[in-house]
Design a protein around this motif. Structure first.
Motif, PDB file in Angstrom:
ATOM      1  N   LYS A   1     143.550  79.379  25.834  1.00 36.08           N
ATOM      2  CA  LYS A   1     143.851  77.708  26.177  1.00 36.08           C
ATOM      3  C   LYS A   1     143.739  78.064  27.644  1.00 36.08           C
ATOM      4  O   LYS A   1     144.611  78.556  28.415  1.00 36.08           O
ATOM      5  N   LYS A   2     142.555  77.590  28.583  1.00 41.47           N
ATOM      6  CA  LYS A   2     142.647  77.574  29.910  1.00 41.47           C
ATOM      7  C   LYS A   2     143.820  77.168  30.762  1.00 41.47           C
ATOM      8  O   LYS A   2     144.519  77.859  31.554  1.00 41.47           O
ATOM      9  N   GLU A   3     144.547  76.075  30.423  1.00 42.85           N
ATOM     10  CA  GLU A   3     145.462  75.453  31.140  1.00 42.85           C
ATOM     11  C   GLU A   3     146.824  76.419  30.888  1.00 42.85           C
ATOM     12  O   GLU A   3     147.777  76.793  31.809  1.00 42.85           O
TER      13      GLU A   3
ATOM     14  N   ASN B   1     146.235  79.774  32.766  1.00 41.84           N
ATOM     15  CA  ASN B   1     146.351  79.469  34.448  1.00 41.84           C
ATOM     16  C   ASN B   1     147.900  79.425  34.856  1.00 41.84           C
ATOM     17  O   ASN B   1     148.491  79.925  35.976  1.00 41.84           O
TER      18      ASN B   1
ATOM     19  N   GLU C   1     154.055  74.579  30.686  1.00 42.24           N
ATOM     20  CA  GLU C   1     152.535  73.980  30.380  1.00 42.24           C
ATOM     21  C   GLU C   1     152.481  73.531  28.856  1.00 42.24           C
ATOM     22  O   GLU C   1     151.689  72.333  28.655  1.00 42.24           O
TER      23      GLU C   1
ATOM     24  N   LEU D   1     150.761  69.893  27.803  1.00 45.24           N
ATOM     25  CA  LEU D   1     149.542  69.694  26.950  1.00 45.24           C
ATOM     26  C   LEU D   1     150.005  68.964  25.705  1.00 45.24           C
ATOM     27  O   LEU D   1     148.953  68.191  25.067  1.00 45.24           O
TER      28      LEU D   1
END
Ligand SMILES: *Cc1c(COP(=O)(O)O)cnc(C)c1O
Length: 448
Positions: A62-64, A67, A330, A334
């Motif tokens: 998952k990109k978030e 990151n 994070e 989400l």
């Protein structure tokens, strides 16, 4: 190259909860993941039908989340929580307290669910000592309970298959029954619930003066085979704990973070535990972080001049790890942004209908579900509910067949576990249930 890796894995590794003879016959090495699928070193893709053993929330890579970890790495990977704190651990604590039951106001970090439970047990034990009631030093735990694999957690567990060998190592606890409607005499949830609550009350009447705490999984006994508690049971246990002045430790390691269609499963019954363990989904399935939550009252019982020795003497090297806490923050963002809990609750109804399609299969005895936490119990005889023998290894064979058909999961005996990542769409769920259906059909057909 792939064959070489497989040989290495067989030569050097010893895997958890695994008979290595089974692994040697059916080795598997995962190389990458994307969304709700993982890929092995041969490039074969599988649905992650058990969320990599009950962890994954938003899918892999998952990109978030990726990151959040990279961003934290630019600052620092880890510093200790002994006597000091760090930024993500502090920020995360506030966010967690805001989403847990109201009375839980304090966060104690560790690295795994088992540790979070050990901590809850030790806190409960020392709490009574600190407030001058040292006679309250034993525990009540539930039949078929599972709280992790360290000795303390095993002591309050009671899964015969996992725990029998270690009997002599454990501290004793009183066992109380949990309703298992499918295998009960009456088959009636209310009768079953009331019988168990009555037995618990009897035990409390006799022993409450010596009992520090009761430990219980929240709403579903996962490792026991996805046994869902009937309505009113968990809240009934809460009432009895209050009535008899016993602390209630609720294990939300498997059920927490949206898994059952509520942020925490105890919300289904408005239960406020005195201590609560969480882990697994807390980082979205990325890094090992676990938490023991407790009340201000318990916290206060440890707060005094150092010389009183009321300190909680417990900690782990990586407690409050920055990378883990950063990804957990994070993850929570989400959850809110994508309304994960509401979506699981809604899709669970759709999933219920899909699972009903399995109900008429000759080997499907019981289907149990709360949210995205499901177990399908396979039986030799639907009428008598007779189980398959240990030697038949039906759950294992069905899971191997599912693997062949492109989905990973891990059975509990003959209970097929289905715990997809929380972001699975209706379409994903259909595909996965179809694989399950086909595997059950192909493997068990020869039996009938
Ligand atoms: C998985 C689990 C644990 C143990 O967590 P680990 O992180 O594996 O130590 C404890 N309780 C429950 C209910 C679990 O499902």
């Amino acid at each position: 190259m792939t064959q070489e890796l497989i040989e290495k894995s067989k030569k050097y590794l010893w895997l958890p909860f695994t008979q290595m003879k089974d692994y040697d016959e059916n080795p598997l090495i995962i190389e990458s993941g994307e969304g709700i699928k993982v890929k092995d070193i041969d490039g074969k893709e599988y649905f992650d039908g058990f969320s990599s053993v009950w962890l994954n929330v938003h899918g892999h890579r998952k990109k978030e989340l990726d990151n959040a970890i990279k961003k934290q790495l630019n600052k620092i990977a880890h510093s200790t929580l002994l006597g000091m704190t760090n930024i993500p651990a502090t920020e995360l604590a506030e966010k967690l307290v805001n989403i847990t039951p109201e009375n839980l106001t304090r966060v104690f970090y560790s690295d795994s669910g088992a540790e979070a439970m050990e901590i809850a047990l030790k806190m409960a034990f020392q709490y009574w000592k600190n407030i001058g009631k040292p006679e309250k030093q034993t525990f009540i735990s539930m039949n078929n309970g599972y709280h992790g694999d360290t000795i303390g957690a095993v002591s309050v567990g009671s899964i015969e298959l996992f725990h029998h060998v270690y009997g002599p190592l454990m501290f004793e606890s009183y066992k109380a029954p949990v309703p298992f409607v499918y295998r009960s005499e009456s088959g009636n949830p209310e009768i079953c619930r009331d019988e168990c609550l009555n037995q618990l009350e009897q035990l409390l009447i006799e022993k409450h003066d010596t009992i520090a705490a009761l430990s219980i999984e929240s709403m579903v006994q996962g490792a026991a085979g996805m046994i869902v508690m009937p309505e009113g049971f968990l809240s009934g246990v809460r009432e009895l704990c209050t009535k008899y002045n016993v602390l209630m430790i609720v294990d939300e390691v498997a059920t927490g973070f949206g898994r059952t269609g509520k942020m925490f499963a105890c919300e289904h019954e408005g239960v406020q535990p005195d201590l609560m363990a969480a882990g697994k989904g807390i980082t979205g399935g990325y890094l090992p972080v676990a938490v023991t939550f407790t009340t201000e009252e318990i916290y206060e019982a440890f707060y005094d001049d150092y010389s009183t020795l009321k300190t909680f003497f417990h900690g782990h090297s990586y407690t409050g790890n920055q990378l883990g806490c950063a990804v957990a923050i994070e993850n929570l963002r989400l959850f809110e942004q994508d309304q994960i809990v509401a979506q699981v609750s809604e899709e669970a109804e759709h999933l219920h209908k899909l699972l009903l399609e399995l109900k008429d299969m000759p080997s499907v005895g019981d289907i149990r579900q709360l949210g995205f936490m499901c177990g399908i119990e396979l039986v030799k005889s639907k009428e008598t509910k007779e189980s398959f023998s240990l030697e038949e290894r039906m759950g294992y064979k069905v899971s191997l067949k599912m693997r062949e058909l492109g989905m990973l999961t891990r059975p509990i005996g003959d209970v097929i576990v289905f715990m997809p990542p929380l972001v699975s769409t209706m379409e994903d769920l259909s595909s996965m249930v179809n694989i399950m259906k086909q595997a059950i059909d192909e493997v068990t057909r020869s039996e009938f």
